[in-house]
Design a protein around this motif. Structure first.
Motif, PDB file in Angstrom:
ATOM      1  N   LEU A 174      -1.316   4.818  10.829  1.00 27.14           N
ATOM      2  CA  LEU A 174      -0.181   5.735  10.739  1.00 27.14           C
ATOM      3  C   LEU A 174       0.454   5.955  12.115  1.00 27.14           C
ATOM      4  O   LEU A 174       1.686   5.990  12.236  1.00 27.14           O
ATOM      5  N   LYS A 175      -0.362   6.122  13.140  1.00 24.43           N
ATOM      6  CA  LYS A 175       0.192   6.345  14.487  1.00 24.43           C
ATOM      7  C   LYS A 175       1.031   5.160  14.944  1.00 24.43           C
ATOM      8  O   LYS A 175       2.048   5.336  15.611  1.00 24.43           O
ATOM      9  N   ASP A 176       0.632   3.952  14.550  1.00 23.39           N
ATOM     10  CA  ASP A 176       1.358   2.757  14.975  1.00 23.39           C
ATOM     11  C   ASP A 176       2.607   2.490  14.135  1.00 23.39           C
ATOM     12  O   ASP A 176       3.588   1.925  14.640  1.00 23.39           O
ATOM     13  N   HIS A 177       2.586   2.868  12.856  1.00 23.45           N
ATOM     14  CA  HIS A 177       3.656   2.445  11.955  1.00 23.45           C
ATOM     15  C   HIS A 177       4.412   3.594  11.283  1.00 23.45           C
ATOM     16  O   HIS A 177       5.627   3.487  11.069  1.00 23.45           O
ATOM     17  N   TYR A 178       3.725   4.670  10.928  1.00 24.71           N
ATOM     18  CA  TYR A 178       4.355   5.769  10.197  1.00 24.71           C
ATOM     19  C   TYR A 178       3.838   7.101  10.743  1.00 24.71           C
ATOM     20  O   TYR A 178       3.099   7.821  10.072  1.00 24.71           O
ATOM     21  N   PRO A 179       4.218   7.472  11.962  1.00 24.91           N
ATOM     22  CA  PRO A 179       3.621   8.645  12.615  1.00 24.91           C
ATOM     23  C   PRO A 179       3.926   9.973  11.928  1.00 24.91           C
ATOM     24  O   PRO A 179       3.222  10.961  12.175  1.00 24.91           O
ATOM     25  N   ASP A 180       4.945  10.026  11.085  1.00 26.11           N
ATOM     26  CA  ASP A 180       5.312  11.290  10.442  1.00 26.11           C
ATOM     27  C   ASP A 180       4.700  11.456   9.059  1.00 26.11           C
ATOM     28  O   ASP A 180       4.908  12.484   8.400  1.00 26.11           O
ATOM     29  N   VAL A 181       3.965  10.461   8.582  1.00 25.05           N
ATOM     30  CA  VAL A 181       3.393  10.524   7.238  1.00 25.05           C
ATOM     31  C   VAL A 181       2.094  11.318   7.255  1.00 25.05           C
ATOM     32  O   VAL A 181       1.256  11.146   8.140  1.00 25.05           O
ATOM     33  N   THR A 182       1.935  12.194   6.260  1.00 24.64           N
ATOM     34  CA  THR A 182       0.699  12.947   6.096  1.00 24.64           C
ATOM     35  C   THR A 182       0.166  12.738   4.686  1.00 24.64           C
ATOM     36  O   THR A 182       0.872  12.232   3.809  1.00 24.64           O
ATOM     37  N   VAL A 183      -1.066  13.147   4.473  1.00 26.59           N
ATOM     38  CA  VAL A 183      -1.714  12.940   3.181  1.00 26.59           C
ATOM     39  C   VAL A 183      -1.155  13.911   2.143  1.00 26.59           C
ATOM     40  O   VAL A 183      -0.781  15.041   2.470  1.00 26.59           O
ATOM     41  N   ASP A 184      -1.065  13.474   0.871  1.00 24.49           N
ATOM     42  CA  ASP A 184      -0.623  14.378  -0.188  1.00 24.49           C
ATOM     43  C   ASP A 184      -1.839  15.035  -0.837  1.00 24.49           C
ATOM     44  O   ASP A 184      -2.986  14.845  -0.420  1.00 24.49           O
ATOM     45  N   GLY A 185      -1.590  15.829  -1.865  1.00 26.65           N
ATOM     46  CA  GLY A 185      -2.669  16.574  -2.504  1.00 26.65           C
ATOM     47  C   GLY A 185      -3.701  15.727  -3.201  1.00 26.65           C
ATOM     48  O   GLY A 185      -4.816  16.195  -3.480  1.00 26.65           O
ATOM     49  N   TYR A 186      -3.360  14.483  -3.512  1.00 24.96           N
ATOM     50  CA  TYR A 186      -4.312  13.578  -4.144  1.00 24.96           C
ATOM     51  C   TYR A 186      -5.165  12.812  -3.122  1.00 24.96           C
ATOM     52  O   TYR A 186      -6.170  12.216  -3.476  1.00 24.96           O
ATOM     53  N   GLY A 187      -4.695  12.785  -1.876  1.00 20.42           N
ATOM     54  CA  GLY A 187      -5.369  11.983  -0.861  1.00 20.42           C
ATOM     55  C   GLY A 187      -4.666  10.673  -0.588  1.00 20.42           C
ATOM     56  O   GLY A 187      -5.219   9.791   0.074  1.00 20.42           O
ATOM     57  N   LEU A 188      -3.422  10.517  -1.075  1.00 22.82           N
ATOM     58  CA  LEU A 188      -2.627   9.303  -0.878  1.00 22.82           C
ATOM     59  C   LEU A 188      -1.651   9.499   0.285  1.00 22.82           C
ATOM     60  O   LEU A 188      -1.267  10.627   0.607  1.00 22.82           O
ATOM     61  N   TYR A 189      -1.223   8.375   0.868  1.00 24.44           N
ATOM     62  CA  TYR A 189      -0.266   8.398   1.980  1.00 24.44           C
ATOM     63  C   TYR A 189       0.969   7.618   1.557  1.00 24.44           C
ATOM     64  O   TYR A 189       0.916   6.400   1.374  1.00 24.44           O
ATOM     65  N   HIS A 190       2.094   8.310   1.374  1.00 23.85           N
ATOM     66  CA  HIS A 190       3.332   7.697   0.902  1.00 23.85           C
ATOM     67  C   HIS A 190       4.139   7.236   2.117  1.00 23.85           C
ATOM     68  O   HIS A 190       4.681   8.037   2.869  1.00 23.85           O
ATOM     69  N   LEU A 191       4.229   5.925   2.282  1.00 24.83           N
ATOM     70  CA  LEU A 191       4.876   5.356   3.460  1.00 24.83           C
ATOM     71  C   LEU A 191       6.368   5.137   3.254  1.00 24.83           C
ATOM     72  O   LEU A 191       7.169   5.417   4.139  1.00 24.83           O
ATOM     73  N   GLU A 192       6.731   4.615   2.100  1.00 20.68           N
ATOM     74  CA  GLU A 192       8.136   4.339   1.777  1.00 20.68           C
ATOM     75  C   GLU A 192       8.356   4.603   0.299  1.00 20.68           C
ATOM     76  O   GLU A 192       7.429   4.448  -0.515  1.00 20.68           O
ATOM     77  N   HIS A 193       9.589   4.962  -0.069  1.00 23.57           N
ATOM     78  CA  HIS A 193       9.887   5.238  -1.480  1.00 23.57           C
ATOM     79  C   HIS A 193      11.386   5.135  -1.714  1.00 23.57           C
ATOM     80  O   HIS A 193      12.166   5.802  -1.049  1.00 23.57           O
ATOM     81  N   THR A 194      11.795   4.281  -2.632  1.00 26.61           N
ATOM     82  CA  THR A 194      13.188   4.213  -3.054  1.00 26.61           C
ATOM     83  C   THR A 194      13.309   4.881  -4.415  1.00 26.61           C
ATOM     84  O   THR A 194      12.543   4.583  -5.331  1.00 26.61           O
ATOM     85  N   LYS A 195      14.257   5.799  -4.559  1.00 27.29           N
ATOM     86  CA  LYS A 195      14.378   6.599  -5.776  1.00 27.29           C
ATOM     87  C   LYS A 195      15.509   6.093  -6.672  1.00 27.29           C
ATOM     88  O   LYS A 195      16.492   5.518  -6.200  1.00 27.29           O
TER      89      LYS A 195
END
Length: 291
Positions: A174-195
């Protein structure tokens, strides 16, 4: 320090049933953002020329006063708090003013707490809380030189905790690629999302997805992207983490996520041995169709 986080994952949170304390009446607020309260004054006087660490008895609680770690039970020899690094929000500057016998209570934001005291990102079980309450009593002041020697020895004799090692792998990625991403309530890390505004997934619907999986190193798990059509909600079609993600997608949406091992192949790895135990995985997923 490495083995300490193992206790976090092993301990069952014991609810004490008490109400939230009022910060303004019981704690003073530092300009750095943490809260502190002096509980008892010790009788220590002399300090090392250069302070490296505190040896303490500690108890950690959630904001609602549920105990999730107690060194009296788990570390009778005491808990070392390094003072060699001091994030201003961690409260360590305040701790460095203490003497032997002092007892204090601090409330610290969860992100600087886990980073400074356990050198890791926030574990999945703490995602719903914002503060960590830490009550401690100082047993001993440890000089910088003594602590550096002690820390080197601890690292040489303690086995690497596999769960902590996995968290560190995710943290580094995460520090190298997605420094602003944090874990969600399930324990997953959402890096990208197109809606999209398409139809939502629901149990019993037949869906078609494409997905590809990778290790954090970028090495693919299988041979490129795969497509799968199945009835959503059917047990054992996909790993748990993918089922959670797909259940929140709409038709046409894509997402990229990190799935930790507990939501993937766990402590045993895959049945064919291709994916090792405690291995976090990156998935690209697209919900192609819903029928």
């Amino acid at each position: 320090m490495i083995r300490l986080l193992l206790f976090f994952f092993a301990l069952v949170i014991v609810f004490l049933g008490s109400c939230r304390q009022k910060q303004s009446k019981e704690y003073s607020r530092s300009e750095k953002g943490y809260y502190y309260q002096l509980l008892a004054i010790g009788d220590g006087h002399e300090k090392p020329d250069t302070l490296g660490a505190l040896l303490c008895d500690i108890m950690l609680r959630t904001s609602s006063d549920s105990v999730f770690f107690n060194s009296f039970t788990n570390l009778p020899d005491g808990f070392y708090i390094s003072l060699l690094s001091k994030n201003p929000r961690s409260g360590k500057s305040y701790l460095s003013t203490l003497v032997e016998g002092d007892s204090v209570s601090l409330m610290i934001d969860k992100d600087p707490f886990f980073r400074e005291y356990f050198d890791t990102i926030v574990p999945f079980f703490y995602t719903q809380d914002s503060l960590v309450k830490m009550d401690l009593k100082v047993r001993k002041l440890v000089s910088k030189n003594s602590y550096e020697v002690l820390e080197s020895h601890m690292h040489s004799v303690l086995p690497e905790d596999k769960e902590l090692s996995e968290l560190k792998q995710i943290d580094d990625y995460l520090k190298d690629h997605y420094p602003d991403v944090t874990v969600d309530g399930y324990g997953l890390y959402h890096l990208e999302h197109t809606k999209t505004s398409g139809e939502s997934v629901s149990s019993g619907k037949k869906i078609r997805i494409s997905f590809s999986g990778f290790y954090l190193s970028g090495k693919p798990i299988d041979n490129g992207s795969q497509q799968l059509e199945f009835t959503f909600g059917t047990p054992d079609q996909l790993i748990k983490g993918l089922n959670i993600v797909i259940g929140n997608l709409k038709k046409g949406e894509t997402t990229k996520i990190i799935v930790p091992s507990r939501l993937a192949f766990g402590e045993l790895g895959s049945s064919n041995g291709s994916i090792p135990p405690y291995t976090p995985l990156v998935y690209n997923v697209k919900l192609i169709d819903i029928k």
